[in-house]
Write an enzyme that holds these catalytic residues in place. Sequence first.
Site, PDB file in Angstrom:
ATOM      1  N   ASP A 149       2.857   3.416   2.499  1.00 41.33           N
ATOM      2  CA  ASP A 149       1.869   4.437   2.686  1.00 41.33           C
ATOM      3  C   ASP A 149       1.689   5.828   2.159  1.00 41.33           C
ATOM      4  O   ASP A 149       2.016   5.654   0.748  1.00 41.33           O
ATOM      5  CB  ASP A 149       0.650   4.698   4.085  1.00 41.33           C
ATOM      6  CG  ASP A 149      -0.659   5.502   3.741  1.00 41.33           C
ATOM      7  OD1 ASP A 149      -1.007   5.481   1.962  1.00 41.33           O
ATOM      8  OD2 ASP A 149      -1.489   5.550   4.301  1.00 41.33           O
ATOM      9  N   HIS A 159      -9.838   2.299   1.074  1.00 43.04           N
ATOM     10  CA  HIS A 159      -9.532   2.572   2.176  1.00 43.04           C
ATOM     11  C   HIS A 159     -10.523   2.906   3.263  1.00 43.04           C
ATOM     12  O   HIS A 159     -11.837   3.551   3.094  1.00 43.04           O
ATOM     13  CB  HIS A 159      -8.961   3.712   1.942  1.00 43.04           C
ATOM     14  CG  HIS A 159      -7.736   4.748   1.547  1.00 43.04           C
ATOM     15  ND1 HIS A 159      -7.162   3.924   0.440  1.00 43.04           N
ATOM     16  CD2 HIS A 159      -6.665   5.086   2.062  1.00 43.04           C
ATOM     17  CE1 HIS A 159      -6.415   4.095   0.096  1.00 43.04           C
ATOM     18  NE2 HIS A 159      -5.574   5.081   1.107  1.00 43.04           N
ATOM     19  N   TRP A 205       0.083  13.871   3.418  1.00 47.89           N
ATOM     20  CA  TRP A 205      -0.398  12.872   5.103  1.00 47.89           C
ATOM     21  C   TRP A 205       1.138  13.448   5.683  1.00 47.89           C
ATOM     22  O   TRP A 205       0.307  12.816   6.876  1.00 47.89           O
ATOM     23  CB  TRP A 205      -0.973  11.772   3.762  1.00 47.89           C
ATOM     24  CG  TRP A 205      -1.967  12.259   4.088  1.00 47.89           C
ATOM     25  CD1 TRP A 205      -3.611  11.838   3.688  1.00 47.89           C
ATOM     26  CD2 TRP A 205      -2.599  12.699   2.355  1.00 47.89           C
ATOM     27  NE1 TRP A 205      -4.342  12.547   3.055  1.00 47.89           N
ATOM     28  CE2 TRP A 205      -3.463  12.661   2.172  1.00 47.89           C
ATOM     29  CE3 TRP A 205      -1.931  12.464   0.845  1.00 47.89           C
ATOM     30  CZ2 TRP A 205      -4.856  12.439   0.531  1.00 47.89           C
ATOM     31  CZ3 TRP A 205      -1.483  12.025   0.180  1.00 47.89           C
ATOM     32  CH2 TRP A 205      -3.572  12.852  -0.277  1.00 47.89           C
ATOM     33  N   GLU A 259     -10.471   5.498   7.708  1.00 49.87           N
ATOM     34  CA  GLU A 259      -9.070   5.475   8.219  1.00 49.87           C
ATOM     35  C   GLU A 259      -9.717   6.987   9.663  1.00 49.87           C
ATOM     36  O   GLU A 259      -9.380   7.852   9.017  1.00 49.87           O
ATOM     37  CB  GLU A 259      -8.106   6.607   7.493  1.00 49.87           C
ATOM     38  CG  GLU A 259      -6.731   6.717   7.700  1.00 49.87           C
ATOM     39  CD  GLU A 259      -5.984   7.030   6.272  1.00 49.87           C
ATOM     40  OE1 GLU A 259      -6.724   7.205   5.370  1.00 49.87           O
ATOM     41  OE2 GLU A 259      -5.095   7.407   6.528  1.00 49.87           O
ATOM     42  N   HIS A 298       0.849   5.464  -2.514  1.00 54.75           N
ATOM     43  CA  HIS A 298       0.480   6.540  -3.004  1.00 54.75           C
ATOM     44  C   HIS A 298       1.603   6.847  -4.282  1.00 54.75           C
ATOM     45  O   HIS A 298       1.908   7.679  -3.493  1.00 54.75           O
ATOM     46  CB  HIS A 298      -0.928   7.402  -2.275  1.00 54.75           C
ATOM     47  CG  HIS A 298      -1.928   6.969  -1.320  1.00 54.75           C
ATOM     48  ND1 HIS A 298      -2.599   7.114  -1.973  1.00 54.75           N
ATOM     49  CD2 HIS A 298      -1.446   6.199  -0.462  1.00 54.75           C
ATOM     50  CE1 HIS A 298      -3.728   6.171  -0.664  1.00 54.75           C
ATOM     51  NE2 HIS A 298      -2.986   6.005   0.112  1.00 54.75           N
ATOM     52  N   HIS A 323       0.707  -1.534   0.017  1.00 53.40           N
ATOM     53  CA  HIS A 323      -0.041  -0.517  -0.210  1.00 53.40           C
ATOM     54  C   HIS A 323       0.663   1.583   0.154  1.00 53.40           C
ATOM     55  O   HIS A 323       1.202   1.933   0.939  1.00 53.40           O
ATOM     56  CB  HIS A 323      -0.804  -0.305   1.231  1.00 53.40           C
ATOM     57  CG  HIS A 323      -1.645   0.952   1.190  1.00 53.40           C
ATOM     58  ND1 HIS A 323      -3.207   0.813   1.981  1.00 53.40           N
ATOM     59  CD2 HIS A 323      -2.047   2.253   1.206  1.00 53.40           C
ATOM     60  CE1 HIS A 323      -3.561   2.067   1.271  1.00 53.40           C
ATOM     61  NE2 HIS A 323      -2.834   3.046   1.521  1.00 53.40           N
ATOM     62  N   GLN A 346     -10.204   9.210  -4.348  1.00 50.58           N
ATOM     63  CA  GLN A 346      -9.841   9.878  -2.793  1.00 50.58           C
ATOM     64  C   GLN A 346     -11.278  11.260  -2.348  1.00 50.58           C
ATOM     65  O   GLN A 346     -10.852  11.298  -1.193  1.00 50.58           O
ATOM     66  CB  GLN A 346      -8.299  10.623  -3.410  1.00 50.58           C
ATOM     67  CG  GLN A 346      -7.985  11.787  -2.314  1.00 50.58           C
ATOM     68  CD  GLN A 346      -7.501  11.136  -0.799  1.00 50.58           C
ATOM     69  OE1 GLN A 346      -6.293  10.164  -0.872  1.00 50.58           O
ATOM     70  NE2 GLN A 346      -8.018  10.441  -0.331  1.00 50.58           N
TER      71      GLN A 346
HETATM   72  N1  17E Z   1      -4.729   9.277   0.859  1.00 44.44           N
HETATM   73  C1  17E Z   1      -6.090   9.284   2.004  1.00 44.44           C
HETATM   74  O1  17E Z   1      -6.950   8.873   1.934  1.00 44.44           O
HETATM   75  N2  17E Z   1      -5.063   8.297   3.288  1.00 44.44           N
HETATM   76  C2  17E Z   1      -3.771   8.302   3.536  1.00 44.44           C
HETATM   77  N3  17E Z   1      -3.119   7.904   4.481  1.00 44.44           N
HETATM   78  C3  17E Z   1      -3.021   9.148   2.383  1.00 44.44           C
HETATM   79  C4  17E Z   1      -4.255   8.819   1.308  1.00 44.44           C
HETATM   80  C5  17E Z   1      -1.978   8.715   2.472  1.00 44.44           C
HETATM   81 FE   FE2 Z   2      -3.935   5.455   1.704  1.00 42.99          FE
END
Ligand code: 17E
Ligand code: FE2
Length: 412
Positions: free
Chosen positions: A304, A205, A310, A208, A57, A55, A147
Site C-alpha cells: 500500500d 478502495h 498515510w 477502508e 500508491h 496494491h 482519491q
Molecule cells: N489512499 C487511500 O485512500 N488509502 C490508503 N491506504 C492510501 C492512499 C495509502
Molecule cells: Fe490503497
Amino acid sequence: MRTLYQDAHLMGREGSFDLLVSDGRFEAVAPHIEAEAECVDLGGQLVIPPYVEPHIHLDAVYAGGRNGTGTLFEGIRRWSEVKASYTEESIRARALAAIRAEMLAGVQYIRTHVDVTAPGLVALKTLLALREELKDLVTIQVVAFPQDGFYAYPGGEALVEEALQLGADCVGAIPHNELAREFGEKSLHRAVELAVKYDRRIDVHCDETDDDQSRHLELLTALVTMEGIGARTTASHTCSFGSVNNAYAFRMMANLRRAGLHFVSCPTENITLEGRQDSYPKRRGLTRVKELLAAGVNVCFAQDSIEDPWYPLGDGDPMHILDAGIHIAQLMSPEEIDGALALVTTNGARALGVEAEYGIEAGKDASFLVLDAPTPFEAIRRRAAVRLSVRRGRVLFRRGRAPVTAEVPFLV
Ligand code: 17E
Ligand code: FE2
C-alpha cells in the site's frame, strides 16, 4: 541458450525438481531432466513464482507528510498538500526508487493506484510512461484512482474516464470518501459502467473504515455479479468487513464467493490507520482474511504505502508484509503457514489476471525467485531473502549471503 536449474524445491510439491529454461520460458519442469544446457545447482533451495505487489500508491511513495492522528482522512488531507505542488520529475524519481526497492525484494508484478483527482493527470501520465519503459523488467498495472472522489471532487468522474482513455488498466473508486452514502453508491454504478465501456478491470478502495455501516462491498459485489465481471474485480482494504456482524458476514460470504471477487488486504497499513477511534478493546482494522480464505475467496496481501502521508515506514518487501499479515490475521496453523506464500505470489497473480504466463510450469514464462530456505515454512519462519530473481529467463539479480564474523566461540 538453455539453462538447467537443478535440485529446486517447489511450493506445494514433494521432492526435488529440475527446471529447464529456454527462450525465456520453462521448457520442462520435472524431478530429473537430462539436457544439453548450462547447469545451475540450486542445492535444494525453494523456487517460487515472483512476488506480486497487488496494491501500492507509486505517486505517493516517499512523499512523507506527518500524520498526527494517524487516520486515513488526515492522510488524504495531507496528500492534497503534496499533490498541489508535485512535478513529473519528483513523481518519476520517487516511483522509480520504490519500483527498484520492490524489484530487489523479488517483485516482478505491481499494480499501482494513481490519484487522478489532481490537475493535469501528471502522475497518471508519468506512471503510464514508466509502465511502458520498464515492461521488460517489471509488469505494472495502473489504476485510475480518484482519491478525492468521483463526485466529492469537482470533475472527478470525467478525470477517471480520461485516465481510461489514456490507457489506465483498471477503474478505481473510493465510495467511503464520497460526501454521502448515496454518492458512494453512485460512484460504484459509474465505475462498473466505465469498466464495461472500456473493457478494463476494477479495483476499488472499498470501505477502508471501521464503520460497520459502511457496506459498499455489498453493492460492488452485486453489480459485478450482474455484469458477470466479478473475476475481473478487486475489493481493496474492505476494513469495515472486519467490523460487521457475523450474520451479515455469513450471508455476504456466499455472494462474494459466487462473484469470484478478489480481495487485497494491506496488513501493516490498516492495522495502523484503523482502530484510531477505539479505546479498548481495539480493533485490528483488517478485513476477514482468514474467513475469506477458508470460504475459498481469493485474498492477497499488499504494501500500500512507503513513507507517505498515510504510513511512515515500509520497504517494499512482500516477505515483511506477509510476516505481519499472518500474525495479524492469525494464519498460524501449520497448514496456513505452509500455504501462506500464496498470499504474496499466486493469489496476487490471480487478482491481476496474469495467471496465463505466471507459475513454475512447462510453457509458462521462466520468471521465478530462489529463496534462501528449503521449504515454504522455513522461508516464512526465517523471512528468507531472495537469492536470485529471474524474469523470462533473464537474471535480474543475485544476492549472496551476508557474511557474519562470529567473535565468540558460542556463535561459531
Ligand atoms: N489512499 C487511500 O485512500 N488509502 C490508503 N491506504 C492510501 C492512499 C495509502
Ligand atoms: Fe490503497
